[in-house]
Design an enzyme around this catalytic site. Structure first.
Site, PDB file in Angstrom:
ATOM      1  NE  ARG A 164      34.308  41.299  26.072  1.00 17.28           N
ATOM      2  CZ  ARG A 164      35.296  42.493  25.580  1.00 17.28           C
ATOM      3  NH1 ARG A 164      36.614  41.870  25.731  1.00 17.28           N
ATOM      4  NH2 ARG A 164      34.850  43.415  25.057  1.00 17.28           N
ATOM      5  CB  SER A 241      27.459  42.527  26.195  1.00 20.22           C
ATOM      6  OG  SER A 241      27.466  43.724  25.723  1.00 20.22           O
ATOM      7  CD  GLU A 342      30.716  39.662  28.111  1.00 22.25           C
ATOM      8  OE1 GLU A 342      30.608  40.038  26.649  1.00 22.25           O
ATOM      9  OE2 GLU A 342      30.754  40.801  28.851  1.00 22.25           O
TER      10      GLU A 342
HETATM   11  C1  FAD Z   1      26.242  47.792  32.558  1.00 27.52           C
HETATM   12  C2  FAD Z   1      27.507  46.770  32.360  1.00 27.52           C
HETATM   13  C3  FAD Z   1      28.215  47.151  31.270  1.00 27.52           C
HETATM   14  C4  FAD Z   1      29.475  46.340  31.159  1.00 27.52           C
HETATM   15  N1  FAD Z   1      30.418  46.690  29.901  1.00 27.52           N
HETATM   16  C5  FAD Z   1      31.280  45.799  29.883  1.00 27.52           C
HETATM   17  C6  FAD Z   1      32.398  46.004  28.848  1.00 27.52           C
HETATM   18  O1  FAD Z   1      32.229  47.159  28.010  1.00 27.52           O
HETATM   19  N2  FAD Z   1      33.290  45.388  28.393  1.00 27.52           N
HETATM   20  C7  FAD Z   1      33.656  44.263  29.325  1.00 27.52           C
HETATM   21  O2  FAD Z   1      34.614  43.368  29.135  1.00 27.52           O
HETATM   22  N3  FAD Z   1      32.837  43.930  30.387  1.00 27.52           N
HETATM   23  C8  FAD Z   1      31.727  44.677  30.485  1.00 27.52           C
HETATM   24  N4  FAD Z   1      30.908  44.328  31.542  1.00 27.52           N
HETATM   25  C9  FAD Z   1      31.081  43.199  32.300  1.00 27.52           C
HETATM   26  C10 FAD Z   1      31.802  43.376  33.873  1.00 27.52           C
HETATM   27  O3  FAD Z   1      31.432  44.665  34.082  1.00 27.52           O
HETATM   28  C11 FAD Z   1      33.324  43.089  33.612  1.00 27.52           C
HETATM   29  O4  FAD Z   1      33.444  41.592  33.188  1.00 27.52           O
HETATM   30  C12 FAD Z   1      33.817  43.094  35.032  1.00 27.52           C
HETATM   31  O5  FAD Z   1      35.301  43.217  34.876  1.00 27.52           O
HETATM   32  C13 FAD Z   1      33.422  42.013  36.039  1.00 27.52           C
HETATM   33  O6  FAD Z   1      34.030  42.343  37.211  1.00 27.52           O
HETATM   34  P1  FAD Z   1      33.303  41.980  38.540  1.00 27.52           P
HETATM   35  O7  FAD Z   1      34.630  42.406  39.816  1.00 27.52           O
HETATM   36  O8  FAD Z   1      32.208  42.699  38.605  1.00 27.52           O
HETATM   37  O9  FAD Z   1      33.388  40.614  38.657  1.00 27.52           O
HETATM   38  P2  FAD Z   1      32.305  39.569  39.100  1.00 27.52           P
HETATM   39  O10 FAD Z   1      30.701  39.670  38.430  1.00 27.52           O
HETATM   40  O11 FAD Z   1      32.244  39.632  40.473  1.00 27.52           O
HETATM   41  O12 FAD Z   1      32.968  38.118  38.789  1.00 27.52           O
HETATM   42  C14 FAD Z   1      33.009  37.890  37.375  1.00 27.52           C
HETATM   43  C15 FAD Z   1      33.800  36.296  37.448  1.00 27.52           C
HETATM   44  O13 FAD Z   1      35.225  37.027  37.855  1.00 27.52           O
HETATM   45  C16 FAD Z   1      35.646  36.323  38.811  1.00 27.52           C
HETATM   46  N5  FAD Z   1      36.370  37.133  39.864  1.00 27.52           N
HETATM   47  C17 FAD Z   1      36.147  38.395  40.369  1.00 27.52           C
HETATM   48  N6  FAD Z   1      36.948  38.854  40.940  1.00 27.52           N
HETATM   49  C18 FAD Z   1      37.951  37.904  41.017  1.00 27.52           C
HETATM   50  C19 FAD Z   1      39.224  37.880  41.874  1.00 27.52           C
HETATM   51  N7  FAD Z   1      39.725  38.814  42.385  1.00 27.52           N
HETATM   52  N8  FAD Z   1      39.853  36.604  41.635  1.00 27.52           N
HETATM   53  C20 FAD Z   1      39.417  35.525  40.643  1.00 27.52           C
HETATM   54  N9  FAD Z   1      38.486  35.463  40.239  1.00 27.52           N
HETATM   55  C21 FAD Z   1      37.441  36.923  40.266  1.00 27.52           C
HETATM   56  C22 FAD Z   1      34.393  35.846  39.585  1.00 27.52           C
HETATM   57  O14 FAD Z   1      34.672  34.356  40.127  1.00 27.52           O
HETATM   58  C23 FAD Z   1      33.629  35.380  38.402  1.00 27.52           C
HETATM   59  O15 FAD Z   1      33.771  34.311  37.609  1.00 27.52           O
HETATM   60  C24 FAD Z   1      29.591  45.088  31.861  1.00 27.52           C
HETATM   61  C25 FAD Z   1      28.822  44.838  33.114  1.00 27.52           C
HETATM   62  C26 FAD Z   1      27.684  45.466  33.212  1.00 27.52           C
HETATM   63  C27 FAD Z   1      27.044  45.580  34.306  1.00 27.52           C
END
Ligand code: FAD
Length: 348
Positions: A164, A241, A342
């Site tokens: 992570r 999580s 997280e």
């Molecule tokens: C129901 C649910 C289930 C999930 N299950 C998992 C799982 O099984 N495993 C897991 O690892 N995670 C899980 N997650 C967490 C999440 O989905 C992941 O971490 C996902 O990859 C976050 O991506 P995002 O585009 O939504 O990022 P955001 O939430 O928009 O941003 C998260 C972070 O990433 C940065 N970021 C986003 N895009 C960029 C970019 N293009 N350039 C630079 N920085 C960026 C943001 O600045 C921030 O710091 C889950 C979340 C939910 C709601």
């Protein structure tokens, strides 16, 4: 580039809490990213890079600066040394990309089906599930480097991937805006069945399941845990999580076993976690006085998963933080372990 003002951020997140962005831009390509950065610099505004909003908690006061959402699209395919290469825009929906790979018969990301968010978000915390992590298949990350004001291609080895974690959420946090991510997958490869939940799902059947079957199984298992964003399922209004599985030292583990024995409990051992001396954070939460479905005002713990803090409708970010604090305090009191959140906290 279209600059919007006072944009509500809650609808752009899966948890659905928080205030507004003073300025908001959806950047569809590199020139728009550069324009957004130039605008923030000229106005001396703090910059927050947004993907799919599935791993953040936005404060009730919002973001008093520019939120730059990365909307770079496109999936380009090529072949190299027997691998299928996918060069994917950061703004592509992650699960759409997984579906695309599975439909092409390529193995390597199928166990991460149903994870919400954007492709650009996946390297940030080295997303993983059911025994797969993106660090196993990412070849390189194309990013705009805010320190050098230029685009850089970072090889996987330069990304510092750990559980992570990566340079993007640790040492070099805030330095890179991810534009594209390249993955190398196995054409015709066997899907991974490393996790007990998945093995159980396919127990008793002959032959290896196809990638499409594994994808389907993962999505069903995730839905049963509220870990798939499902319209109408209040347990999926979360940031996934909320706490990482803690990695324990020998002495911490010994202390944990001692405290468990005092309570007539046995510390659970899951092969996939024990390998890295990780402990189930869900077990800690459930054995610190919290049951699935625990409610505190408009917030609570998912009725399907002890690690997901949910917005039961109309919750504030302050209420989410209060519940997070309560969980951390009770786990620390009971077990002497400090749970690390997280999601990223934005605007606090
Ligand atoms: C129901 C649910 C289930 C999930 N299950 C998992 C799982 O099984 N495993 C897991 O690892 N995670 C899980 N997650 C967490 C999440 O989905 C992941 O971490 C996902 O990859 C976050 O991506 P995002 O585009 O939504 O990022 P955001 O939430 O928009 O941003 C998260 C972070 O990433 C940065 N970021 C986003 N895009 C960029 C970019 N293009 N350039 C630079 N920085 C960026 C943001 O600045 C921030 O710091 C889950 C979340 C939910 C709601």
């Amino acid at each position: 580039m279209n600059i919007e003002e006072n944009v509500p951020l809650a609808p752009l997140t899966t948890l659905g809490v928080g205030g507004r962005a003073r300025f908001f831009v959806n950047a569809r390509d590199l020139p728009e990213v550069e324009e957004g950065v130039a605008f923030a610099r000229a106005q001396k505004l703090p910059l927050f890079v947004l993907g799919g909003g599935s791993n953040i908690v936005v404060s009730d006061s919002g973001w008093n600066g520019l939120v730059l959402q990365i909307g770079v699209t496109g999936i380009e395919e090529s072949e190299r040394e027997g691998k299928a290469l996918f060069d994917v825009g950061a703004g592509v929906d992650w699960d759409r990309f997984v579906a695309h790979c599975v439909s092409r018969g390529c193995a390597g990301v199928e166990c991460m089906s149903g994870i919400p968010g954007s492709v650009g978000g996946t390297p940030v915390q080295n997303v993983g599930a059911y025994g797969q992590e993106v660090s196993e298949t990412i070849v390189s990350v194309l990013a705009y480097d805010l320190a050098e004001n230029q685009v850089r291609e970072l090889r996987a080895a330069e990304c510092g991937f750990k559980y992570r974690a990566s340079i993007f959420n640790a040492g070099q946090r805030g330095r890179y805006i991810i534009l594209r991510v390249s993955y190398a997958l196995d054409p015709g490869g066997k899907p991974a069945l490393r996790y007990a939940d998945l093995q159980k799902y396919f127990a008793g059947r002959d032959g290896t399941p196809s990638g499409a079957e594994v994808r389907d199984a993962v999505r069903k298992i995730r839905a049963s845990k509220g870990m798939l964003i499902t319209p109408g399922d209040p347990d999926s209004r979360s940031a996934g999580s909320f706490f990482k599985n803690p990695v324990l030292s020998e002495s911490q583990y010994a202390e944990l076993v001692r405290r468990a024995a005092e309570k007539d409990l046995q510390v659970p051992s899951y092969p996939a976690l024990s390998l890295h001396r990780k402990l189930s954070a869900a077990w800690l939460v459930e054995n610190s006085g919290f049951k699935k479905g625990y409610t505190r005002g408009n917030t609570g713990i998912s009725s399907k998963h002890a690690l997901a803090i949910v917005n039961r409708g109309g919750a504030t970010a302050a209420a989410i933080i209060a519940l997070k604090n309560e969980i951390q305090e009770r786990v620390e009191r009971a077990w002497g372990i400090c749970l690390e959140p997280e999601p990223l906290f934005v605007g606090f």
